[in-house]
Design an enzyme around this catalytic site. Structure first.
Site, PDB file in Angstrom:
ATOM      1  N   GLU A   1     -36.443  -2.023  18.987  1.00 11.09           N
ATOM      2  CA  GLU A   1     -36.907  -2.083  17.598  1.00 11.09           C
ATOM      3  C   GLU A   1     -35.916  -2.878  16.740  1.00 11.09           C
ATOM      4  O   GLU A   1     -36.317  -3.676  15.884  1.00 11.09           O
ATOM      5  CB  GLU A   1     -37.080  -0.669  17.033  1.00 11.09           C
ATOM      6  CG  GLU A   1     -37.770  -0.628  15.689  1.00 11.09           C
ATOM      7  CD  GLU A   1     -39.213  -1.079  15.731  1.00 11.09           C
ATOM      8  OE1 GLU A   1     -39.545  -2.021  14.968  1.00 11.09           O
ATOM      9  OE2 GLU A   1     -40.015  -0.512  16.485  1.00 11.09           O
TER      10      GLU A   1
ATOM     11  N   GLU B   1     -37.697 -11.045  13.959  1.00 14.50           N
ATOM     12  CA  GLU B   1     -38.552 -11.347  12.816  1.00 14.50           C
ATOM     13  C   GLU B   1     -37.759 -12.023  11.700  1.00 14.50           C
ATOM     14  O   GLU B   1     -38.237 -12.984  11.085  1.00 14.50           O
ATOM     15  CB  GLU B   1     -39.216 -10.074  12.295  1.00 14.50           C
ATOM     16  CG  GLU B   1     -40.297  -9.544  13.209  1.00 14.50           C
ATOM     17  CD  GLU B   1     -40.956  -8.279  12.680  1.00 14.50           C
ATOM     18  OE1 GLU B   1     -40.483  -7.729  11.659  1.00 14.50           O
ATOM     19  OE2 GLU B   1     -41.936  -7.849  13.290  1.00 14.50           O
TER      20      GLU B   1
END
Length: 137
Positions: free
Chosen positions: A79, A86
């Site tokens: 994560e 991103e």
């Protein structure tokens, strides 16, 4: 060709986190950022706390608890990497759409999904039998 200021930054880049406490501070800032800004990271952390509490309540042996720790850590690490990916993609392309950026983001998210599903299965395998015993079922 980079200017003198940029060359100086590159030459001294290793000094940015030159001491161990600074490295830990930067890592803590990354964890804090992920926890405050990423809903899924918070969900994974809360789920991990519930899983560890359940494992302690069921008095799982150290080997089973270690497997849970590794599984949870894998999901949290992925994560964090997804969040970093991103950010880097957004930095590189800005507010424009690019199909390769979408692929990079989607694949990073898919890696987290695969790890989360695997983690759920592992938790079920490790927690369900002792839970059923504890509940007398």
């Amino acid at each position: 060709m980079p200017g003198p200021a940029q060359r100086g930054l590159r030459r001294n880049a290793w000094r940015i986190a030159g001491d161990l406490p600074a490295s830990f501070r930067y890592a803590a800032q990354g964890l804090g950022y992920a926890f405050l800004s990423q809903r899924n990271f918070r969900i994974h952390v809360i789920t991990a706390a519930v899983v560890f509490a359940l494992g302690a309540w069921l008095q799982l042996d150290l080997t089973r608890m270690a497997v849970l720790v590794l599984t949870v850590a894998a999901v949290l690490v992925l994560e964090l990497l997804n969040t970093a990916m991103e950010a880097v993609v957004d930095l590189a392309i800005g507010r424009r759409f690019h199909p390769l950026a979408r692929i990079a983001k989607d694949c990073a998210a898919a890696a987290v999904l695969v790890a989360a599903i695997s983690s759920l299965l592992i938790a079920l395998f490790l927690l369900l039998p002792p839970l059923l015993l504890r509940l007398g079922l």
